[in-house]
Design a protein around this motif. Structure first.
Motif, PDB file in Angstrom:
ATOM      1  N   LEU A  41       0.845  -1.190   0.000  1.00 49.23           N
ATOM      2  CA  LEU A  41       0.000   0.000   0.000  1.00 49.23           C
ATOM      3  C   LEU A  41       0.879   1.238   0.000  1.00 49.23           C
ATOM      4  O   LEU A  41       1.582   1.518   0.971  1.00 49.23           O
ATOM      5  N   LEU A  42       0.841   1.969  -1.102  1.00 48.34           N
ATOM      6  CA  LEU A  42       1.596   3.203  -1.233  1.00 48.34           C
ATOM      7  C   LEU A  42       0.696   4.377  -0.868  1.00 48.34           C
ATOM      8  O   LEU A  42      -0.418   4.184  -0.388  1.00 48.34           O
ATOM      9  N   MET A  43       1.162   5.591  -1.119  1.00 51.19           N
ATOM     10  CA  MET A  43       0.389   6.777  -0.752  1.00 51.19           C
ATOM     11  C   MET A  43      -0.976   6.806  -1.450  1.00 51.19           C
ATOM     12  O   MET A  43      -2.001   6.975  -0.811  1.00 51.19           O
ATOM     13  N   GLU A  44      -0.999   6.625  -2.763  1.00 48.65           N
ATOM     14  CA  GLU A  44      -2.255   6.677  -3.496  1.00 48.65           C
ATOM     15  C   GLU A  44      -2.564   5.386  -4.248  1.00 48.65           C
ATOM     16  O   GLU A  44      -3.647   5.249  -4.799  1.00 48.65           O
ATOM     17  N   TYR A  45      -1.623   4.478  -4.288  1.00 52.78           N
ATOM     18  CA  TYR A  45      -1.796   3.255  -5.068  1.00 52.78           C
ATOM     19  C   TYR A  45      -1.524   2.020  -4.229  1.00 52.78           C
ATOM     20  O   TYR A  45      -0.865   2.087  -3.201  1.00 52.78           O
ATOM     21  N   GLU A  46      -2.023   0.901  -4.732  1.00 53.84           N
ATOM     22  CA  GLU A  46      -1.738  -0.411  -4.154  1.00 53.84           C
ATOM     23  C   GLU A  46      -1.093  -1.246  -5.263  1.00 53.84           C
ATOM     24  O   GLU A  46      -1.610  -1.333  -6.374  1.00 53.84           O
TER      25      GLU A  46
END
Length: 149
Positions: A41-46
């Motif tokens: 799980l990144l800031m805005e993306y998975e």
């Protein structure tokens, strides 16, 4: 990035890794694997999936790494879609005010329009500018036109 369905989209990133130190006659990638060691799980993306495919490009051995990224849309639902739905409901309930209170109805509609437009502007500043219309732009335009009508 193709942001037409933003924020309900999935992006595909391609990495081309080419071994130019020797031609494909001397050096080939046969079995290649990629392991992603960081957070999924990144800031805005998975990060959904990583794929690797070996190939040839202009006589050199190449590896094509495909990374599928799914946009995490929860932030946009809670900070944009739900407030706009609530503002549309407030605007709609102003129709049930007595017809003698026209000033109240007009003030509620104008206030809701200004709030919606400010919310749309704030949201647009944080997004990448594109030449085409995104899904979130369509939703904001619909919300503004709903209240205006």
């Amino acid at each position: 990035m193709g942001l037409r369905n933003f924020p309900f989209d999935t992006e595909r990133c391609l990495l081309k890794i080419c071994l130019v130190s020797a031609s494909s006659e001397f050096l080939l990638w046969r079995s290649t694997t990629v392991v992603y060691l960081r957070e999924v799980l990144l800031m805005e993306y998975e990060v959904l999936r990583l794929r690797v495919r070996a190939g040839l490009l202009e006589g050199y051995s190449t590896a094509l790494v495909t990374i599928d990224l799914h946009h995490c849309f929860g932030y946009y639902v809670t900070s944009a879609y739900l407030p706009m739905i609530m503002l549309m409901l407030i605007s709609y309930t102003s129709l049930y005010c007595q017809s003698e209170n026209r000033d109240l109805r007009v003030m509620m509609a104008i206030t809701n329009l200004l709030i919606l437009y400010a919310l749309y502007q704030q949201m647009s500043e944080g997004l990448l500018p594109t030449l085409y219309t995104k899904a979130i732009d369509v939703w904001c335009s619909f919300s503004i036109m709903f209240i205006f009508s």
